[in-house]
Design a protein around this motif. Structure first.
Motif, PDB file in Angstrom:
ATOM      1  N   ASN A   1      35.124 -31.875  -9.575  1.00  0.00           N
ATOM      2  CA  ASN A   1      34.864 -33.154 -10.221  1.00  0.00           C
ATOM      3  C   ASN A   1      33.392 -33.251 -10.588  1.00  0.00           C
ATOM      4  OD1 ASN A   1      33.587 -33.807  -7.754  1.00  0.00           O
ATOM      5  ND2 ASN A   1      35.494 -34.614  -6.918  1.00  0.00           N
ATOM      6  N   ALA A   2      32.895 -34.454 -10.816  1.00  0.00           N
ATOM      7  CA  ALA A   2      31.503 -34.612 -11.273  1.00  0.00           C
ATOM      8  C   ALA A   2      30.492 -34.189 -10.210  1.00  0.00           C
ATOM      9  CB  ALA A   2      31.256 -36.055 -11.696  1.00  0.00           C
ATOM     10  N   THR A   3      30.929 -34.051  -8.967  1.00  0.00           N
ATOM     11  CA  THR A   3      30.033 -33.540  -7.921  1.00  0.00           C
ATOM     12  C   THR A   3      29.798 -32.049  -8.119  1.00  0.00           C
ATOM     13  OG1 THR A   3      30.828 -35.194  -6.352  1.00  0.00           O
ATOM     14  CG2 THR A   3      29.732 -33.258  -5.428  1.00  0.00           C
TER      15      THR A   3
ATOM     16  N   SER B   1      40.682 -38.777 -14.417  1.00  0.00           N
ATOM     17  CA  SER B   1      39.500 -39.519 -13.985  1.00  0.00           C
ATOM     18  C   SER B   1      38.491 -38.524 -13.429  1.00  0.00           C
ATOM     19  CB  SER B   1      39.847 -40.547 -12.900  1.00  0.00           C
ATOM     20  OG  SER B   1      38.675 -41.120 -12.342  1.00  0.00           O
ATOM     21  N   GLN B   2      37.213 -38.798 -13.619  1.00  0.00           N
ATOM     22  CA  GLN B   2      36.197 -37.936 -13.025  1.00  0.00           C
ATOM     23  C   GLN B   2      36.136 -38.134 -11.510  1.00  0.00           C
ATOM     24  OE1 GLN B   2      32.600 -39.720 -14.890  1.00  0.00           O
ATOM     25  NE2 GLN B   2      31.809 -39.867 -12.814  1.00  0.00           N
ATOM     26  N   ASN B   3      36.662 -39.251 -11.035  1.00  0.00           N
ATOM     27  CA  ASN B   3      36.703 -39.551  -9.606  1.00  0.00           C
ATOM     28  C   ASN B   3      38.027 -40.236  -9.291  1.00  0.00           C
ATOM     29  OD1 ASN B   3      36.038 -39.974  -6.925  1.00  0.00           O
ATOM     30  ND2 ASN B   3      34.825 -41.799  -7.339  1.00  0.00           N
ATOM     31  N   PRO B   4      39.134 -39.456  -9.225  1.00  0.00           N
ATOM     32  CA  PRO B   4      40.458 -40.055  -9.077  1.00  0.00           C
ATOM     33  C   PRO B   4      40.674 -40.775  -7.768  1.00  0.00           C
ATOM     34  CG  PRO B   4      40.569 -37.663  -8.887  1.00  0.00           C
ATOM     35  CD  PRO B   4      39.189 -37.986  -9.333  1.00  0.00           C
ATOM     36  N   GLY B   5      39.907 -40.411  -6.738  1.00  0.00           N
ATOM     37  CA  GLY B   5      40.111 -40.987  -5.413  1.00  0.00           C
ATOM     38  C   GLY B   5      41.360 -40.423  -4.775  1.00  0.00           C
ATOM     39  N   ILE B   6      41.405 -40.436  -3.449  1.00  0.00           N
ATOM     40  CA  ILE B   6      42.605 -39.999  -2.750  1.00  0.00           C
ATOM     41  C   ILE B   6      42.804 -40.857  -1.513  1.00  0.00           C
ATOM     42  CG2 ILE B   6      41.314 -38.190  -1.535  1.00  0.00           C
ATOM     43  CD1 ILE B   6      43.989 -36.568  -1.562  1.00  0.00           C
ATOM     44  N   ILE B   7      44.006 -41.394  -1.375  1.00  0.00           N
ATOM     45  CA  ILE B   7      44.371 -42.169  -0.194  1.00  0.00           C
ATOM     46  C   ILE B   7      45.519 -41.438   0.489  1.00  0.00           C
ATOM     47  CG2 ILE B   7      45.221 -44.379   0.682  1.00  0.00           C
ATOM     48  CD1 ILE B   7      44.069 -45.682  -1.850  1.00  0.00           C
TER      49      ILE B   7
ATOM     50  N   GLY C   1      35.931 -38.599 -17.878  1.00  0.00           N
ATOM     51  CA  GLY C   1      37.255 -39.099 -17.522  1.00  0.00           C
ATOM     52  C   GLY C   1      38.276 -38.054 -17.117  1.00  0.00           C
ATOM     53  N   ILE C   2      37.823 -36.869 -16.684  1.00  0.00           N
ATOM     54  CA  ILE C   2      38.762 -35.838 -16.235  1.00  0.00           C
ATOM     55  C   ILE C   2      38.199 -35.124 -15.011  1.00  0.00           C
ATOM     56  CG2 ILE C   2      39.839 -35.377 -18.473  1.00  0.00           C
ATOM     57  CD1 ILE C   2      37.948 -32.956 -18.728  1.00  0.00           C
ATOM     58  N   SER C   3      39.090 -34.510 -14.246  1.00  0.00           N
ATOM     59  CA  SER C   3      38.694 -33.632 -13.144  1.00  0.00           C
ATOM     60  C   SER C   3      39.833 -32.667 -12.877  1.00  0.00           C
ATOM     61  CB  SER C   3      38.333 -34.433 -11.898  1.00  0.00           C
ATOM     62  OG  SER C   3      39.407 -35.245 -11.481  1.00  0.00           O
ATOM     63  N   LEU C   4      39.603 -31.767 -11.923  1.00  0.00           N
ATOM     64  CA  LEU C   4      40.529 -30.670 -11.703  1.00  0.00           C
ATOM     65  C   LEU C   4      40.571 -30.351 -10.215  1.00  0.00           C
ATOM     66  CD1 LEU C   4      42.091 -28.563 -13.588  1.00  0.00           C
ATOM     67  CD2 LEU C   4      40.116 -27.063 -13.243  1.00  0.00           C
ATOM     68  N   ALA C   5      41.663 -29.738  -9.769  1.00  0.00           N
ATOM     69  CA  ALA C   5      41.740 -29.271  -8.384  1.00  0.00           C
ATOM     70  C   ALA C   5      42.651 -28.057  -8.304  1.00  0.00           C
ATOM     71  CB  ALA C   5      42.258 -30.375  -7.469  1.00  0.00           C
ATOM     72  N   ARG C   6      42.289 -27.154  -7.422  1.00  0.00           N
ATOM     73  CA  ARG C   6      43.176 -26.042  -7.058  1.00  0.00           C
ATOM     74  C   ARG C   6      43.776 -26.383  -5.702  1.00  0.00           C
ATOM     75  NH1 ARG C   6      42.664 -19.546  -6.721  1.00  0.00           N
ATOM     76  NH2 ARG C   6      44.017 -19.256  -4.883  1.00  0.00           N
ATOM     77  N   VAL C   7      45.080 -26.143  -5.546  1.00  0.00           N
ATOM     78  CA  VAL C   7      45.734 -26.407  -4.269  1.00  0.00           C
ATOM     79  C   VAL C   7      46.419 -25.134  -3.791  1.00  0.00           C
ATOM     80  CG1 VAL C   7      47.181 -27.991  -2.962  1.00  0.00           C
ATOM     81  CG2 VAL C   7      46.229 -28.734  -5.153  1.00  0.00           C
ATOM     82  N   ASP C   8      46.058 -24.702  -2.585  1.00  0.00           N
ATOM     83  CA  ASP C   8      46.674 -23.526  -1.966  1.00  0.00           C
ATOM     84  C   ASP C   8      47.617 -23.969  -0.859  1.00  0.00           C
ATOM     85  OD1 ASP C   8      45.233 -20.828  -2.897  1.00  0.00           O
ATOM     86  OD2 ASP C   8      43.742 -22.424  -2.861  1.00  0.00           O
TER      87      ASP C   8
END
Length: 216
Positions: free
Chosen positions: A80-82, A174-180, A91-98
């Motif tokens: 993300n933006a970090t 979102s650049q910062n989608p948040g996670i709950i 307004g976008i971000s990405l993640a890899r999930v293993d």
């Protein structure tokens, strides 16, 4: 008739304003995040465009497998933006999930983003739950190359249903989608939610609530 037409116009304008107010389009080519800035804004302040370099738009490491030797058997590597300051305001971000065999990315929500999820390796059972009062589970088993969408704000999860490792990539709006994380939020809040509230909410004995809280 004129009143109805005016009302319709007001409704349309209201919807337009709501759309524009949600992660609106940038007003410049880019706004590279400046984490050192003391300016408080809804996001991150921009650094001087003259000091922007290619590294501000670059991240390396998404090819590396995440460490899944944990309770859930999964690991999320966020981009993300970090990690990429140049994503700020875009307004976008990405993640890899293993996922280890039978590993789970437990039920969670992203309060600020819709997620489009692509399986790169393995087989994953995915699902999301619709809102009250239906609370209907929409679920499917995905294989390599399959794509699935998790609508914004809805509780969703993934589970590796294969005997080998699995990998997926998630793109978020979102650049910062948040996670709950649902379990963490309910049973691991600080300070803790009162036990009697959780007893009534989950219709279980007080000792069960205490046992679950102890794990978080």
């Amino acid at each position: 008739m004129a009143k109805h037409f005016l009302l319709l116009n007001l409704i349309v304008v209201s919807f337009c304003c709501a759309v524009l107010a949600f992660e609106s389009s940038p007003m410049q080519d880019f706004c590279v995040a400046d984490p050192a800035s003391t300016v408080k804004v809804n996001g991150l302040a921009c650094k001087d465009p003259k000091s922007v370099i290619s590294e501000d738009f670059f991240f390396s490491g998404l090819h590396l497998a995440g460490n899944t030797s944990n309770t859930f058997g999964s690991k999320v590597t966020r981009v993300n933006a970090t990690q990429i300051p140049g994503l700020n305001t875009l307004g976008i971000s990405l993640a890899r999930v293993d996922y280890a065999p039978w590993g789970v990315n437990p039920p969670h929500t992203h309060p600020r983003a819709t997620e489009i999820f692509t399986v790169l390796e393995g087989s994953l059972q995915v699902g999301f739950v619709t809102s009250n009062p239906e609370n209907r589970l929409i679920t499917k088993v995905l294989k390599k190359g399959d794509v699935f969408v998790f609508p914004i704000g809805l509780v969703h999860y993934q589970r590796n249903v294969g005997y080998g490792n699995a990998v997926a990539v998630a793109a978020l709006s979102s650049q910062n989608p948040g996670i709950i994380s649902i379990a963490n939020a309910v049973f691991g809040s600080e300070p803790a939610i009162a036990t009697d509230i959780l007893v009534k909410a989950f219709q279980v004995d007080e000792t069960v609530v205490a046992q679950i809280q102890s794990k978080f």
